[in-house]
Design an enzyme around this catalytic site. Structure first.
Site, PDB file in Angstrom:
ATOM      1  N   ASP A 144      -6.925   4.532  -4.591  1.00  0.00           N
ATOM      2  CA  ASP A 144      -7.603   4.427  -3.293  1.00  0.00           C
ATOM      3  C   ASP A 144      -8.188   5.824  -3.065  1.00  0.00           C
ATOM      4  O   ASP A 144      -8.397   6.566  -4.049  1.00  0.00           O
ATOM      5  CB  ASP A 144      -6.603   4.021  -2.183  1.00  0.00           C
ATOM      6  CG  ASP A 144      -7.287   3.636  -0.877  1.00  0.00           C
ATOM      7  OD1 ASP A 144      -7.734   2.489  -0.740  1.00  0.00           O
ATOM      8  OD2 ASP A 144      -7.407   4.505   0.021  1.00  0.00           O
ATOM      9  N   LYS A 188       0.868  -1.192   0.000  1.00  0.00           N
ATOM     10  CA  LYS A 188       0.000   0.000   0.000  1.00  0.00           C
ATOM     11  C   LYS A 188       0.898   1.232   0.000  1.00  0.00           C
ATOM     12  O   LYS A 188       2.056   1.155   0.409  1.00  0.00           O
ATOM     13  CB  LYS A 188      -0.875   0.011   1.258  1.00  0.00           C
ATOM     14  CG  LYS A 188      -2.087   0.909   1.144  1.00  0.00           C
ATOM     15  CD  LYS A 188      -3.243   0.245   0.437  1.00  0.00           C
ATOM     16  CE  LYS A 188      -4.375   1.212   0.171  1.00  0.00           C
ATOM     17  NZ  LYS A 188      -5.584   0.555  -0.339  1.00  0.00           N
TER      18      LYS A 188
HETATM   19  P1  NDP Z   1     -12.714   8.129  -3.028  1.00  0.00           P
HETATM   20  O1  NDP Z   1     -11.683   9.131  -2.742  1.00  0.00           O
HETATM   21  O2  NDP Z   1     -13.162   7.920  -4.421  1.00  0.00           O
HETATM   22  O3  NDP Z   1     -14.018   8.396  -2.155  1.00  0.00           O
HETATM   23  C1  NDP Z   1     -13.974   8.475  -0.753  1.00  0.00           C
HETATM   24  C2  NDP Z   1     -15.316   9.042  -0.283  1.00  0.00           C
HETATM   25  O4  NDP Z   1     -15.368   8.992   1.133  1.00  0.00           O
HETATM   26  C3  NDP Z   1     -15.499  10.491  -0.690  1.00  0.00           C
HETATM   27  O5  NDP Z   1     -16.860  10.758  -0.901  1.00  0.00           O
HETATM   28  C4  NDP Z   1     -14.970  11.263   0.548  1.00  0.00           C
HETATM   29  O6  NDP Z   1     -15.582  12.544   0.705  1.00  0.00           O
HETATM   30  C5  NDP Z   1     -15.386  10.319   1.659  1.00  0.00           C
HETATM   31  N1  NDP Z   1     -14.401  10.382   2.751  1.00  0.00           N
HETATM   32  C6  NDP Z   1     -13.098  10.058   2.685  1.00  0.00           C
HETATM   33  N2  NDP Z   1     -12.498  10.247   3.872  1.00  0.00           N
HETATM   34  C7  NDP Z   1     -13.459  10.696   4.682  1.00  0.00           C
HETATM   35  C8  NDP Z   1     -13.479  11.062   6.041  1.00  0.00           C
HETATM   36  N3  NDP Z   1     -12.374  11.017   6.804  1.00  0.00           N
HETATM   37  N4  NDP Z   1     -14.666  11.480   6.565  1.00  0.00           N
HETATM   38  C9  NDP Z   1     -15.766  11.528   5.792  1.00  0.00           C
HETATM   39  N5  NDP Z   1     -15.809  11.195   4.503  1.00  0.00           N
HETATM   40  C10 NDP Z   1     -14.679  10.777   3.956  1.00  0.00           C
HETATM   41  O7  NDP Z   1     -12.152   6.753  -2.411  1.00  0.00           O
HETATM   42  P2  NDP Z   1     -12.637   5.274  -2.729  1.00  0.00           P
HETATM   43  O8  NDP Z   1     -14.094   5.266  -2.971  1.00  0.00           O
HETATM   44  O9  NDP Z   1     -11.707   4.701  -3.722  1.00  0.00           O
HETATM   45  O10 NDP Z   1     -12.308   4.546  -1.337  1.00  0.00           O
HETATM   46  C11 NDP Z   1     -13.261   4.465  -0.276  1.00  0.00           C
HETATM   47  C12 NDP Z   1     -12.858   3.356   0.689  1.00  0.00           C
HETATM   48  O11 NDP Z   1     -12.830   2.098  -0.030  1.00  0.00           O
HETATM   49  C13 NDP Z   1     -11.486   3.484   1.330  1.00  0.00           C
HETATM   50  O12 NDP Z   1     -11.532   2.942   2.632  1.00  0.00           O
HETATM   51  C14 NDP Z   1     -10.600   2.601   0.472  1.00  0.00           C
HETATM   52  O13 NDP Z   1      -9.456   2.132   1.170  1.00  0.00           O
HETATM   53  C15 NDP Z   1     -11.580   1.457   0.179  1.00  0.00           C
HETATM   54  N6  NDP Z   1     -11.241   0.659  -0.991  1.00  0.00           N
HETATM   55  C16 NDP Z   1     -11.124   1.228  -2.225  1.00  0.00           C
HETATM   56  C17 NDP Z   1     -10.832   0.456  -3.324  1.00  0.00           C
HETATM   57  C18 NDP Z   1     -10.817   1.011  -4.712  1.00  0.00           C
HETATM   58  O14 NDP Z   1     -10.749   0.206  -5.657  1.00  0.00           O
HETATM   59  N7  NDP Z   1     -10.911   2.314  -4.906  1.00  0.00           N
HETATM   60  C19 NDP Z   1     -10.532  -0.992  -3.178  1.00  0.00           C
HETATM   61  C20 NDP Z   1     -10.780  -1.515  -1.858  1.00  0.00           C
HETATM   62  C21 NDP Z   1     -11.084  -0.698  -0.809  1.00  0.00           C
HETATM   63  P3  NDP Z   1     -15.248  13.743  -0.332  1.00  0.00           P
HETATM   64  O15 NDP Z   1     -15.992  13.391  -1.595  1.00  0.00           O
HETATM   65  O16 NDP Z   1     -15.792  14.953   0.335  1.00  0.00           O
HETATM   66  O17 NDP Z   1     -13.772  13.729  -0.497  1.00  0.00           O
END
Ligand code: NDP
Length: 450
Positions: A165, A125
């Site tokens: 991510d 990671k």
């Molecule tokens: P994105 O950046 O695309 O989206 C993250 C979303 O969560 C956004 O809407 C963001 O808000 C919100 N967010 C992030 N951090 C916070 C926080 N601290 N408090 C409140 N809201 C928050 O990321 P992903 O969708 O890719 O990832 C989401 C999760 O899924 C993570 O835990 C990641 O590790 C996990 N994951 C992702 C994979 C992938 O293929 N992308 C694979 C496996 C797991 P805002 O829009 O305002 O930034």
């Protein structure tokens, strides 16, 4: 569980102030009690001491110019945690909260998640404490280029293959890939989540969200139910959350709430996904702007969240899909969900629930899919992208989607069968951790002390 106490206290000494990392290790080690305490085999090979220590940790400086011509400096990380099963594989996170503890917990989780897929991929990671919010395209590009100026020497299609991510989507992967190619002169599958025009796989963008919902469906099928008509809460509004909601609609379920870092959106008649994609994928703005389109929806800003909890989990629903970030479901949230009749939790995010919340779900006997099992469809599809790159092929959407569906089914089955084998049917935390651990540990032993 002496080995648990001694491992955590050794980690606290050798890697101070890494709270999230200790949490991830503790969760896995608790599940391993029946394997570790019954026989001496893994102990003899010092597997626990070896598996909690990354093979390699790279930390580096990322200097870049902002639009005003000022020099900015961020901190970059790549943790190459375990390569027993294949090249290191795991995403890059760009978020101001990123530090060594966060990247190590994510890398540690990734080892087990990747093992569960049954595919030949090790765990890693990376990321940076960079905040992409409010940055221009030019700033994002210069940052990504500077990040790759260091990272390129550590990665390769057969050594370490990063993906996206939080904060790293198709745009960032594009800039990272461009710079890798410029520096090495090689056009190869060194990153996944690439654009469809230049080596990306169909369904990779959708895979984590789709996979999390497929996993939920497998859990429900085992209980004689399905997703049809289920009212769902989906936290986040990023890549994982958006495509989880898309698959929910395709399976006849109704996502009624989602959230972002500014607050929670509740729309009981069903979230308008076209509007969400427009706001979050194209305009990159706050979910509160949804109220300009749908005046009957409700938005709760983060400042109004309950103490120790999150507004999204306060709504009545059949199922919850945490798809934002770690520890976003607290004990209070878990209690509220169960009290409101929630019967399924499938985690799109990594380590989405606190230890207290996990225990509550397990005691309540609901269908609970921990992130390392429920969101593994994303990395599995990354591996399908690597396979297509290596064989110079391009599979259709349906071909990849069918494989994703099957892989999530196999992961569910592996975790479920192992839970039964150890006398705790339905405990997918224990089942996933033990099934994954045995695969990695046995490979490590066969490969000697390296
Ligand atoms: P994105 O950046 O695309 O989206 C993250 C979303 O969560 C956004 O809407 C963001 O808000 C919100 N967010 C992030 N951090 C916070 C926080 N601290 N408090 C409140 N809201 C928050 O990321 P992903 O969708 O890719 O990832 C989401 C999760 O899924 C993570 O835990 C990641 O590790 C996990 N994951 C992702 C994979 C992938 O293929 N992308 C694979 C496996 C797991 P805002 O829009 O305002 O930034």
């Amino acid at each position: 569980m002496n080995y648990l106490k001694s491992t955590i206290s050794e980690l606290k000494e050798s890697s101070p102030a890494q709270t999230e990392f200790y949490q991830a290790v503790e969760e896995v080690l608790r599940s391993l009690a029946p394997v570790l305490e019954e026989n001496n085999y893994y102990k003899k090979h010092a597997i626990i001491q070896r598996i909690v220590e990354p093979e390699r940790q790279i930390m580096f400086r990322i200097p870049w110019y902002d639009d005003e011509g000022n020099i900015q400096v961020n901190k970059g990380y790549r943790i190459e945690f375990n390569s027993a099963l294949g090249p290191y594989k795991g995403g890059l996170r760009f978020h101001p909260s990123v530090n060594a503890s966060i990247i190590k917990f994510l890398g540690f989780e990734q080892i087990f998640k990747n093992a569960l897929t049954g595919l030949p991929i090790g765990g890693g990671k990376g990321g940076a404490n960079f905040d992409p919010k409010g940055k221009s395209d030019g700033e994002i590009m210069r940052f990504c280029q500077s990040f790759m100026n260091e990272l390129y020497r550590h990665i390769g299609p057969n050594t370490d293959v990063p993906a996206g991510d939080i904060g790293v989507g198709a745009r960032e992967i594009g800039y990272l890939f461009g710079q890798y190619k410029k520096l090495t002169g090689r056009y190869e599958g060194v990153l996944t989540g690439k654009g469809l025009l230049w080596g990306g796989s169909l369904v990779r963008k959708e895979a984590t969200g789709y996979g999390t919902v497929y996993f939920a469906d497998h859990m429900l099928t085992a209980r004689g139910e399905n997703m049809q008509g289920q009212r769902c809460l989906v936290s986040g509004a990023g890549n994982v959350a958006i495509y989880a909601m898309e698959k929910l609609y395709q399976l006849g379920a109704i996502p009624i709430a989602c959230s972002d870092s500014t607050g929670t959106l509740y729309h009981p008649q069903g979230v308008d996904l076209v509007a969400i994609k427009q706001l979050k994928e194209i305009q990159r703005t706050s979910l509160s702007a949804y109220l300009n389109i749908h005046t009957d929806a409700h938005f709760t800003p983060v400042s109004d969240y309950p103490l120790n909890g999150h507004a999204i989990w306060q709504y009545q629903a059949d199922a919850a899909f945490p798809c934002a970030t770690q520890n976003e479901v607290t004990t209070l949230d878990a209690q509220t969900l169960i009290a409101n009749g929630c019967k399924l939790v499938s985690e799109g995010a990594n380590m989405a629930s606190t230890q207290g919340a996990v225990e509550f779900f397990l005691e309540a006997g609901i269908a609970y899919g921990p992130g390392k099992a429920a969101n593994a469809g994303g990395v599995a599809t990354s591996q399908l992208e690597m396979a297509q790159n290596a064989s110079m092929q391009k599979w259709t959407f349906e071909q990849v989607d069918q494989q994703l569906l099957q892989i999530t089914k196999d992961i569910y089955q592996r975790a479920s069968d192992t839970a039964k084998e150890f006398g705790t049917p339905g405990n997918l935390v224990l089942g996933a951790n033990i099934a994954a651990f045995r695969r990695v540990a046995d490979a490590m032993i066969e490969q000697g002390v390296v």
